[in-house]
Design a protein around this motif. Structure first.
Motif, short mmCIF file in Angstrom:
data_model
loop_
_atom_site.label_atom_id
_atom_site.label_comp_id
_atom_site.label_asym_id
_atom_site.label_seq_id
_atom_site.Cartn_x
_atom_site.Cartn_y
_atom_site.Cartn_z
N HIS A 230 0.80 -1.07 0.02
CA HIS A 230 -0.11 0.17 0.06
C HIS A 230 0.77 1.13 0.00
O HIS A 230 1.90 1.21 0.40
N ARG A 231 0.31 2.51 -0.39
CA ARG A 231 1.14 3.70 -0.56
C ARG A 231 1.81 4.01 0.77
O ARG A 231 2.69 4.82 0.77
N THR A 232 1.10 3.54 1.92
CA THR A 232 1.61 3.85 3.23
C THR A 232 2.78 3.03 3.88
O THR A 232 3.16 3.26 4.89
N GLU A 264 1.61 5.28 -6.30
CA GLU A 264 2.45 6.45 -5.78
C GLU A 264 3.72 5.81 -5.12
O GLU A 264 4.67 6.66 -4.98
N LEU A 265 3.78 4.31 -4.80
CA LEU A 265 4.80 3.97 -4.14
C LEU A 265 6.00 3.48 -4.81
O LEU A 265 7.11 3.06 -4.49
N ALA A 266 5.50 3.16 -6.18
CA ALA A 266 6.11 2.37 -7.18
C ALA A 266 7.68 2.66 -7.12
O ALA A 266 8.64 1.92 -6.98
N ASP A 267 8.06 4.09 -7.51
CA ASP A 267 9.38 4.50 -7.66
C ASP A 267 10.18 4.22 -6.57
O ASP A 267 11.43 3.93 -6.34
N ALA A 268 9.71 4.53 -5.27
CA ALA A 268 10.55 4.60 -3.99
C ALA A 268 10.70 3.12 -3.84
O ALA A 268 12.07 2.55 -3.27
N GLY A 331 -4.71 1.08 -6.03
CA GLY A 331 -5.10 1.06 -4.83
C GLY A 331 -5.50 -0.26 -4.02
O GLY A 331 -5.61 -1.39 -4.85
N PRO A 332 -6.08 -0.33 -2.96
CA PRO A 332 -6.54 -1.57 -2.51
C PRO A 332 -7.39 -2.22 -3.14
O PRO A 332 -7.57 -3.52 -3.16
N PHE A 361 -8.55 -5.42 3.59
CA PHE A 361 -7.76 -6.55 2.80
C PHE A 361 -7.93 -7.91 3.59
O PHE A 361 -8.35 -9.03 2.78
N CYS A 362 -7.73 -8.11 4.84
CA CYS A 362 -7.99 -9.34 5.57
C CYS A 362 -9.60 -9.93 5.34
O CYS A 362 -9.68 -11.21 5.28
N ARG A 363 -10.42 -8.94 5.28
CA ARG A 363 -12.18 -9.34 5.21
C ARG A 363 -12.30 -9.80 3.99
O ARG A 363 -13.02 -10.75 3.75
#
Length: 427
Positions: A230-232, A264-268, A331-332, A361-363
């Motif tokens: 996830h982005r976080t 949003e997280l891909a490059d990092a 996203g999720p 996600f778990c649900r």
């Protein structure tokens, strides 16, 4: 021949002492002791199996699965110790309930019966599986791949001696040394003599057992496993958990196959993965990504890109080597939908600091295990604190997740009727 094998197994299972008898932990102790004493013989047989497999051109990843190394001995020793300690707890009589009048019913444990375990080329499985099955009062027929024939023969001698040490029937453990597929096909049709099949291997083996037999199965299926970042998520943590999920034993059922990372997280994430992949054990890592994502890969990963770009045919794929697919998602909801379409229901993971995302996600993700903020390799009985296991099941009946000692029993009822009729008035 097949009739004789099945008759001996059934007779041994019926002659075995009841659940909870001291002979079972005694057998585990004997197996542990004899394994230690004969370890050089076992590893020598394993080395000969590996050499023959190498001559046949088997890939290095497969050769690694054939080897018996000291790490296997240590893991088996720890497993046998835990099995011995867990047996008394798992063998306890179940609950007692009050029925009509003076009637009481109590649940008791029974062995599953005669188990046919079919597996591919993992040498230590024979020892672990045989000990777990026999220690719970089951008779087990073990059919391993021809690639580990010498190892299995050596293991058979150790197990026969351990059964004799404990005073248990020799027929509780039978290692089938025939590589003839006709024998397997014949066994799969014997629902009159075999109670449960436990296949351990790739999708083709499991599908063969499923389509050729009416015998109930405890099966793991494929491990087309995903990790959603996830982005976080912290990109460095995501990179470490990616390599932990992919590199050790990449053909294992809990191995990571596809990373789904928020755009949003891909490059990092890719930058962190390039840094983490400098580790000595990451030399064989290969990335399969889309054309668009390949253009964004940092220099440290450019040499690891698979020229075959990621396509729709890769979704739900088990690479069974150090190839890792990376795909961006919006996203999720996108990640959950992708897993719903292409996951195999084995092990799925999410990395996030947003509790609501983890909960959703778990649900919504239905798998034998869902890992939150950890390696997919945590879907492992010892890591979960469950003790030894002989497989990870994705089935929905009886067993799902690690197949631990308690999953090798069934239950029945003892009813104390106290002279009570059901439909007529007592005299």
């Amino acid at each position: 021949m097949t009739d004789d094998i099945l008759r001996r197994a059934r007779e041994a299972q019926r002659a075995a002492p009841p659940v909870g008898d001291e002979a079972y932990p005694s057998f585990v102790r004997a197996a542990r002791k004899r394994m230690a004493a004969h370890w050089p013989d076992l590893t020598g047989a394993g080395d000969r199996d590996v050499e023959r497999a190498r001559e046949k051109g088997l890939p290095e990843a497969m050769l690694d699965r054939l080897r018996l190394a000291d790490r296997h001995r240590d893991a088996l020793d720890a497993a046998f110790d835990r099995i011995e300690r867990d047996l008394p707890r798992n063998a306890r009589t179940g609950e007692s309930v009050q029925g009509m009048g003076e009637v009481r019913a109590q649940r008791v444990l029974r062995p599953l019966g005669v188990i046919l375990m079919v597996f591919e080329a993992r040498a230590e499985i024979t020892l672990r599986s045989a000990v777990m099955c026999a220690a719970t009062g089951n008779a087990v027929l073990l059919r391993g791949g021809s690639e580990v024939a010498e190892t299995n023969a050596a293991v058979g001698g150790v197990l026969r001696a351990a059964l004799a040490d404990a005073g248990l029937p020799e027929g509780l453990v039978t290692i089938l040394d025939s590589g003839d597929r006709r024998q397997l096909r014949a066994l799969l049709k014997r629902d009159d003599a075999i109670d449960v099949i436990i296949p351990r291997g790739g999708p083709s083996l499991i599908e063969t057992c499923r389509t050729a037999s009416r015998i109930p199965m405890i099966t793991g299926g494929g491990g087309a496993n995903h990790l959603y970042a996830h982005r976080t998520a912290d990109p460095r943590t995501a990179a470490v958990l990616t390599l932990d999920g992919k590199l050790p034993d990449p053909a294992a059922c809990t191995a990571l196959e596809t990373v789904l990372v928020d755009e949003e997280l891909a490059d990092a994430y890719l930058a962190a993965l390039a840094e983490a992949a400098r580790a000595p054990d990451a030399g064989g890592l290969v990335l399969r990504v889309t054309e668009e994502l390949a253009a964004r890969v940092p220099a440290g990963l450019a040499g690891r890109l698979d020229p075959a770009r990621l396509g729709p045919h890769d979704d739900g794929r088990e690479y069974l080597d150090q190839t890792l697919a990376v795909r961006t998602v919006s996203g999720p909801q996108d990640a959950i939908a992708h897993i719903g379409r292409h996951g195999s229901g084995h092990t799925e993971g999410v990395l996030t600091t947003d509790d609501a995302v983890a909960e959703e996600f778990c649900r919504r993700v239905d798998a034998a295990a869902v890992v939150v903020n950890g390696s997919l390799r945590l879907n492992d009985a010892p890591a979960m604190g469950l003790g030894a296991a002989l497989a990870i099941s994705t089935g929905r009946l009886h067993a799902r997740g690690p197949v631990t000692l308690d999953r090798l029993y069934t239950r029945s009822w003892i009813i104390d009727g106290a002279g009570t009729p059901r439909f007529r008035t007592a005299a």
